[in-house]
Design an enzyme around this catalytic site. Sequence first.
Site, PDB file in Angstrom:
ATOM      1  N   GLY A   1      80.961  28.069   4.519  1.00  0.00           N
ATOM      2  CA  GLY A   1      80.466  29.355   5.008  1.00  0.00           C
ATOM      3  C   GLY A   1      80.438  29.418   6.524  1.00  0.00           C
TER       4      GLY A   1
ATOM      5  N   GLY B   1      84.644  24.251   1.410  1.00  0.00           N
ATOM      6  CA  GLY B   1      84.157  23.078   0.691  1.00  0.00           C
ATOM      7  C   GLY B   1      85.097  22.641  -0.415  1.00  0.00           C
TER       8      GLY B   1
ATOM      9  N   ARG C   1      80.819  14.383   3.334  1.00  0.00           N
ATOM     10  CA  ARG C   1      79.871  14.881   4.336  1.00  0.00           C
ATOM     11  C   ARG C   1      79.019  13.759   4.922  1.00  0.00           C
ATOM     12  NH1 ARG C   1      78.324  20.719   1.639  1.00  0.00           N
ATOM     13  NH2 ARG C   1      79.742  21.915   2.959  1.00  0.00           N
TER      14      ARG C   1
ATOM     15  N   LYS D   1      87.805  34.409  -4.722  1.00  0.00           N
ATOM     16  CA  LYS D   1      87.622  35.849  -4.561  1.00  0.00           C
ATOM     17  C   LYS D   1      88.067  36.403  -3.214  1.00  0.00           C
ATOM     18  CE  LYS D   1      83.457  36.983  -6.845  1.00  0.00           C
ATOM     19  NZ  LYS D   1      82.013  36.752  -6.552  1.00  0.00           N
TER      20      LYS D   1
HETATM   21  P1  ADP Z   1      86.668  27.088  -0.643  1.00  0.00           P
HETATM   22  O1  ADP Z   1      85.368  26.463  -1.076  1.00  0.00           O
HETATM   23  O2  ADP Z   1      87.674  26.077  -0.221  1.00  0.00           O
HETATM   24  O3  ADP Z   1      86.447  28.170   0.378  1.00  0.00           O
HETATM   25  P2  ADP Z   1      86.630  28.925  -2.846  1.00  0.00           P
HETATM   26  O4  ADP Z   1      85.203  28.593  -3.084  1.00  0.00           O
HETATM   27  O5  ADP Z   1      86.963  30.273  -2.347  1.00  0.00           O
HETATM   28  O6  ADP Z   1      87.309  27.809  -1.917  1.00  0.00           O
HETATM   29  O7  ADP Z   1      87.447  28.780  -4.216  1.00  0.00           O
HETATM   30  C1  ADP Z   1      87.565  27.578  -4.889  1.00  0.00           C
HETATM   31  C2  ADP Z   1      87.751  27.805  -6.350  1.00  0.00           C
HETATM   32  O8  ADP Z   1      88.791  28.726  -6.614  1.00  0.00           O
HETATM   33  C3  ADP Z   1      88.146  26.540  -7.068  1.00  0.00           C
HETATM   34  O9  ADP Z   1      87.070  26.112  -7.867  1.00  0.00           O
HETATM   35  C4  ADP Z   1      89.357  26.940  -7.910  1.00  0.00           C
HETATM   36  O10 ADP Z   1      89.299  26.462  -9.239  1.00  0.00           O
HETATM   37  C5  ADP Z   1      89.279  28.448  -7.885  1.00  0.00           C
HETATM   38  N1  ADP Z   1      90.588  29.067  -8.124  1.00  0.00           N
HETATM   39  C6  ADP Z   1      91.737  28.857  -7.477  1.00  0.00           C
HETATM   40  N2  ADP Z   1      92.743  29.548  -8.043  1.00  0.00           N
HETATM   41  C7  ADP Z   1      92.208  30.228  -9.070  1.00  0.00           C
HETATM   42  C8  ADP Z   1      92.738  31.102 -10.062  1.00  0.00           C
HETATM   43  N3  ADP Z   1      94.034  31.436 -10.088  1.00  0.00           N
HETATM   44  N4  ADP Z   1      91.887  31.603 -10.985  1.00  0.00           N
HETATM   45  C9  ADP Z   1      90.584  31.267 -10.975  1.00  0.00           C
HETATM   46  N5  ADP Z   1      90.022  30.436 -10.067  1.00  0.00           N
HETATM   47  C10 ADP Z   1      90.828  29.922  -9.135  1.00  0.00           C
HETATM   48 MG    MG Z   2      83.852  27.159  -2.425  1.00  0.00          MG
END
Ligand code: ADP
Ligand code: MG
Length: 402
Positions: free
Chosen positions: A383, A359, A41, A209
Site C-alpha cells: 500500500g 506484497g 520483511r 482488482k
Molecule cells: P500485490 O499484492 O502484488 O499488489 P494484488 O494484491 O493486487 O497484488 O493481487 C494479488 C492476487 O491477484 C494474487 O493472490 C493472485 O492470485 C491474484 N490474481 C492474479 N491473477 C488473477 C486472475 N486472473 N484471477 C483472479 N485472481 C488473480
Molecule cells: Mg496484495
Amino acid sequence: MRTVDDLLDSGVAGRTVLLRADLNVPLGDGSDSGTITDDGRIRAALPTLQALQDAGARVVVTAHLGRPEGLPDPASSLAPVATRLGELLGAEVAAATDVVGDSARSTVRGLGDGDIAMLENVRFDPRETSKDQAERAALADELVELVGTDAAFVSDGFGVVHREQASVVDVAVRLPAHAGRLVRREVEALRTLTGDPDRPYVVVLGGSKVSDKLAVIESLLPRVDTLLIGGGMCFTFLAAQGHAVGSSLLERGMIETCKGLLEAPGGKIALPSDVVIASEFAADADTRTVPADDVPDGWTGLDIGPDTVQRFASSVTAAATTFWNGPMGVFEMSPFAAGTRGVAQAIADSTAFTVVGGGDSAAAVRALGIDESCFSHISTGGGASLEFLEGKPLPGLAVLGE
Ligand code: ADP
Ligand code: MG
C-alpha cells in the site's frame, strides 16, 4: 530526510533507540500453523538493526502482525518473529509479552549496549490505529516513557509509512526521528519512478482488482512509455474492449473507466493476446489456452498465455526502467504460475533499473524461486509504495522532514 546514518554519526553507544519496523510476515495455517512462511520483511529490517547493534545502541523494536483488532491475540504474537530475528542476527532478541506494560518495562530495563528487544504487537493496543488523535498521542506518550525522553526514534517500517498511527507518526514528533536504511532505500527507488527515469519506461501491472490500482494507473500512465496489463484486472479492460470474459474476475463498475484509460493519448496500454482459462478456480481444474477475446462462457481466466508472456517479456527486455506490481495470474496454483514466472524472470534478466512493488508480487518472486538480487529493488510496502507512486503525501515520511 534525517537518516539513521546521521544518528550513527552522532554516536549511539548506550543510547536507547525505539525502532518501528514492518515485520508483518505471513504465518502458515493448517499444519504449519504459526510458522513464518516468508521472512522477507524480517530480512529487510536487518541492515538498520545490525548497524544500530554494531554501534552499541539499545534497540527497542515495535511492530505489528496480522489483524488483532486492538486486543491481545496469541495468534498474532510477535514472539515467533523475535525468535526468527534473533536467528538472523545471531543474537538473542528479548520479546516482551505486552506493548507498554510491566513486561515491556522490564524488557527495556534489561537491555545492554548492542542488545535488541521487541515489544509485543503494537496493534494489541487499540490506540495504535485510533482515529482519535488524543488516543494515539496517549500511546505515543507511553512508548516515549518506556524508552526515555533522551531516546531516538528510527522509522524503518516502510510498509506502514502511509498510516497515521501512534508508532509511526505520533512517536516521531516526540523523539528525534530518523529514517532507517530500508525507508531511505525505498524512497530513493520509488522517487526514481516518479521522477525522470531512463527510457523506455515500462510498467507491468497485474493482481486482482483494477479498483485497487486505478489511482496508480492514472498517475503513472502519463509518465510511462508502455503499460502492460495482466492478472485479474486485465479482464475488466478486455470487457471494456467489448470482449466476453466468461466467469473471469470482472469489475463491472470499472468498465467505463477502463474504456477511458484505453482511449487515453499515446495508446500506451497493452493487454494480453491469449489467456489460460480454467473450468473452475482450482489447481486441478481443466485448463486451456485461448485468444484473449475468446473466453467461453463458464470458463475463468487465471493466467496470461504464452504468446502474451513473450510479448510482455520482449517489452521489458527492451526497457531501461521497469516497475512491476501485481502477479500476472493466480501464481499460488502451479498451473497458473507460468505468466508471472515468465514476466518476472524477464524483468530479473533485464539490465534495466527494476522495481517490484506489492506484497503478493514480492512473495511471488520468492515463491517462484527467482533470484531476488536480480532486481534493483523489491519494495516491502504494498500500500505504501502504491500511495507513494500515486503522489499522495505519506504521513510517516512527512514527519521525517520528507
Ligand atoms: P500485490 O499484492 O502484488 O499488489 P494484488 O494484491 O493486487 O497484488 O493481487 C494479488 C492476487 O491477484 C494474487 O493472490 C493472485 O492470485 C491474484 N490474481 C492474479 N491473477 C488473477 C486472475 N486472473 N484471477 C483472479 N485472481 C488473480
Ligand atoms: Mg496484495
